[in-house]
Design a protein around this motif. Structure first.
Motif, PDB file in Angstrom:
ATOM      1  N   ALA A 151       1.320 -14.327   3.382  1.00 55.69           N
ATOM      2  CA  ALA A 151       2.682 -13.814   3.484  1.00 55.69           C
ATOM      3  C   ALA A 151       2.746 -12.346   3.074  1.00 55.69           C
ATOM      4  CB  ALA A 151       3.620 -14.648   2.613  1.00 55.69           C
ATOM      5  N   HIS A 152       2.082 -11.994   1.996  1.00 55.41           N
ATOM      6  CA  HIS A 152       2.090 -10.597   1.551  1.00 55.41           C
ATOM      7  C   HIS A 152       1.358  -9.699   2.549  1.00 55.41           C
ATOM      8  CE1 HIS A 152       4.010 -10.650  -2.417  1.00 55.41           C
ATOM      9  NE2 HIS A 152       3.544 -11.877  -2.538  1.00 55.41           N
ATOM     10  N   ASP A 153       0.297 -10.207   3.154  1.00 49.51           N
ATOM     11  CA  ASP A 153      -0.402  -9.418   4.159  1.00 49.51           C
ATOM     12  C   ASP A 153       0.445  -9.252   5.414  1.00 49.51           C
ATOM     13  OD1 ASP A 153      -2.705  -8.804   2.746  1.00 49.51           O
ATOM     14  OD2 ASP A 153      -3.698 -10.667   3.284  1.00 49.51           O
ATOM     15  N   LEU A 154       1.171 -10.292   5.782  1.00 51.47           N
ATOM     16  CA  LEU A 154       2.094 -10.176   6.915  1.00 51.47           C
ATOM     17  C   LEU A 154       3.196  -9.160   6.615  1.00 51.47           C
ATOM     18  CD1 LEU A 154       2.620 -13.784   8.319  1.00 51.47           C
ATOM     19  CD2 LEU A 154       2.057 -11.739   9.629  1.00 51.47           C
ATOM     20  N   ALA A 155       3.679  -9.165   5.394  1.00 56.22           N
ATOM     21  CA  ALA A 155       4.700  -8.184   5.012  1.00 56.22           C
ATOM     22  C   ALA A 155       4.146  -6.765   5.123  1.00 56.22           C
ATOM     23  CB  ALA A 155       5.178  -8.463   3.587  1.00 56.22           C
ATOM     24  N   ALA A 156       2.894  -6.593   4.700  1.00 61.55           N
ATOM     25  CA  ALA A 156       2.255  -5.272   4.807  1.00 61.55           C
ATOM     26  C   ALA A 156       2.119  -4.854   6.271  1.00 61.55           C
ATOM     27  CB  ALA A 156       0.885  -5.298   4.134  1.00 61.55           C
ATOM     28  N   LEU A 157       1.808  -5.803   7.150  1.00 61.59           N
ATOM     29  CA  LEU A 157       1.723  -5.491   8.579  1.00 61.59           C
ATOM     30  C   LEU A 157       3.091  -5.123   9.138  1.00 61.59           C
ATOM     31  CD1 LEU A 157      -0.768  -8.188   9.958  1.00 61.59           C
ATOM     32  CD2 LEU A 157      -1.180  -5.759   9.590  1.00 61.59           C
ATOM     33  N   CYS A 158       4.121  -5.813   8.688  1.00 53.74           N
ATOM     34  CA  CYS A 158       5.471  -5.474   9.137  1.00 53.74           C
ATOM     35  C   CYS A 158       5.848  -4.051   8.704  1.00 53.74           C
ATOM     36  CB  CYS A 158       6.488  -6.475   8.588  1.00 53.74           C
ATOM     37  SG  CYS A 158       6.403  -8.120   9.363  1.00 53.74           S
ATOM     38  N   GLU A 159       5.512  -3.706   7.481  1.00 53.12           N
ATOM     39  CA  GLU A 159       5.789  -2.352   7.007  1.00 53.12           C
ATOM     40  C   GLU A 159       5.062  -1.317   7.859  1.00 53.12           C
ATOM     41  OE1 GLU A 159       4.975  -1.859   2.884  1.00 53.12           O
ATOM     42  OE2 GLU A 159       6.183  -3.591   2.265  1.00 53.12           O
TER      43      GLU A 159
END
Length: 539
Positions: A414-422
């Motif tokens: 989830a945190h890696d997906l958030a980083a990709l979204c950013e």
């Protein structure tokens, strides 16, 4: 800096494993030993010739040189026989030591070491020299009679005998240097590439694509054997070198693909019987040939073998394999080779599946980190569709991990997906909106205590991403996250907010490759936290 200069000024000074020591080298090592022996003999001979030696009648008027070359047939016959025995002994010692060392190295690393050793021209030349010196010493014993002394032949025999003894120590040094695992790995890796590109191969093999494919694949398998055996013995250094050699072969091959003939990319008859190709469906094999990537696929297949072995014996190497796989993907990205990038993505997914099946949280954590770095680079190069596909894989394997009771892996994804979204938002990528939608699908209703912990981590990642949007004025995206979280209980939201506010240190309190605490918010985001919870109807 001083050590580097020393290694340049003194060629024999080397530093395997960080320790500095002198090694005899060709030809300086032989010259040094010959000089030492010659000086010692010369000084003692002159002392005897002028002062200490006791002469009989025939030698009373002879000088030092005449004393040395005035040969007596009877004495010579005896001494030459002993000399022949010495040279035979030297040959026996050389063969014994070399055989043992080569066999041990071949057993520990790969049988190819023996083949490489006996193909090396220096090894063949020196062993041949020992044999020639031995035969010459045996034959010269028959040439000396009571009535005839062949001075030139005897002198040559003495020179050969002396050279054989002088060669022994430098040759052993050469053998150990030749069998240094790191150098053996470099040679095998170079052999993979040379066979693929038709360099440094026989004239016949150069025009025989099937033969070159077989040679290249065999060298790959030897590298894989070295890596797997090293992992089983928990030798991380050798395993890392062999894994890097596999990656280097794939990376250096890619710029040369355009110059290879079309038949190279067709799996030939000599490698079609390879187990990796036999196991493939015919359609899959034809697809590999069509996409011109069986070589890279084969390298990645071997990296997967190293990865699988690492899960059981040396988990740290699994992270190394993930890094090397990312390097292959980055090299393909630089050359706009989408087929190689696609197969790299498949292998990352395979690594994640294997790590989840092994319930190895740390390995999953490290793989996700490398996978995310590749996806960020894809976004940076404008490859929106592959990056979006990776985001889907993150969400899928995060949910699979949660089902396997690995809640922390779900939180990490989830945190890696958030980083990709950013990153997608920052680059104004067309994949951003779809990526955000995927991110919001990671969390599902909790059913167990483990699920509850995973869900909290996912919610924290969503809150953190929402504060990023608010800082950058993207209130609409923050509102999408807000709407997704409306069903949460006020108590859970309050506790999540309190936990995130308690984190003031950016660096995590344990040693990790990422370094940053997942829940950390900088001051700009922290200021938006209350706005998200209170101002967006999440009271």
């Amino acid at each position: 800096m001083r050590k580097a200069r020393l290694s340049e000024e003194i060629p024999g000074l080397t530093s395997p494993g960080g320790g500095w020591r002198w090694r005899p080298r060709f030809p300086s090592g032989i010259a040094l030993l010959a000089l030492a022996a010659g000086l010692l003999f010369g000084v003692c001979w002159l002392l005897d010739a002028y002062w200490l030696g006791q002469r009989t009648g025939p030698a009373l008027g002879l000088g030092p040189l005449r004393l040395l070359i005035d040969l007596d047939p009877g004495t010579l016959q005896n001494e030459l026989g002993a000399l022949a025995q010495i040279i035979v002994a030297v040959l026996g010692i050389a063969i014994t030591v070399v055989s043992i060392v080569v066999q041990l190295a071949a057993t520990r690393y790969t049988p190819r070491i023996a083949d490489m050793f006996f193909r090396d021209k220096t090894n063949l030349a020196i062993m041949g020299f020992f044999v020639v010196a031995c035969l010459n010493a045996v034959w010269v014993t028959l040439a000396v009679t009571s009535s005839y002394v062949p001075r030139a032949t005897i002198l040559m025999t003495l020179v050969l005998a002396s050279a054989s003894i002088l060669l022994l120590i430098p040759y052993f040094a050469y053998v150990f240097d030749f069998l240094d695992p790191g150098k053996v790995i470099v040679r095998i890796g170079q052999h993979v590439l040379d066979a693929a590109l038709g360099r440094r191969v026989s004239r016949k093999a150069k025009h025989d694509v099937d033969a070159r494919q077989a040679i290249s694949v065999a060298a790959m398998e030897h590298l894989s054997d070295v890596a797997v055996n090293a992992v089983a013995q928990k030798d991380k250094i050798i395993a890392s070198h062999a894994t890097a050699a596999l990656r280097e072969a794939a990376v250096r091959f890619q710029p040369c693909k355009a110059g290879l003939p079309a038949e190279w990319f067709v799996v030939g008859g000599r490698i079609r019987s390879n187990p990796d190709f036999i196991a493939m469906e015919p359609e899959s094999l034809r697809e590999l040939e069509h996409q011109r990537l069986w070589f890279e696929w084969k390298v990645l297949r071997h990296l997967r073998s190293v990865f699988s072995e690492s899960l059981n014996h040396l988990p740290e190497m699994a992270h190394v394999v993930a890094i090397e796989t990312r390097y292959i993907g980055e090299a393909a990205l630089a050359r706009d080779d989408r087929a190689v990038v696609a197969v790299v993505v498949k292998y990352f997914n395979t690594y994640l599946r294997g790590a989840i099946n092994s319930h190895d949280v740390r390995v999953c954590y490290n793989i996700l980190n490398q996978y995310r770095l590749l996806a960020e680079l894809l976004l940076g190069q404008g490859w929106s569709d592959p990056a979006l596909e990776i985001a889907r894989h993150f969400a899928y394997y995060g949910q699979v991990a949660r089902g396997a009771g690995m809640g922390f892996v779900t939180e990490t994804s989830a945190h890696d997906l958030a980083a990709l979204c950013e990153r997608a938002f920052e680059l104004q990528s067309r994949a951003h909106n779809d990526m955000l939608a995927i991110f919001l699908e990671v969390d599902k209703e909790a059913e167990t205590t483990t699920d509850e912990k995973a869900l909290r981590g996912v919610r924290k990642a969503q809150v953190k991403l929402a504060t990023y949007y608010l800082v950058h004025g993207a209130d609409g995206h923050a509102q999408r996250i807000c709407d997704d979280m409306r069903s949460e209980s006020p108590e859970r939201l309050a506790s999540i907010r309190a936990e995130m506010l308690r984190i003031h240190a950016k660096d995590f309190w344990e040693v990790t490759d990422r370094g940053v605490n997942f829940d950390y918010l900088d001051e700009a985001r922290r200021e938006k936290l209350d706005l998200f919870f209170d101002g967006l109807s999440l009271r």
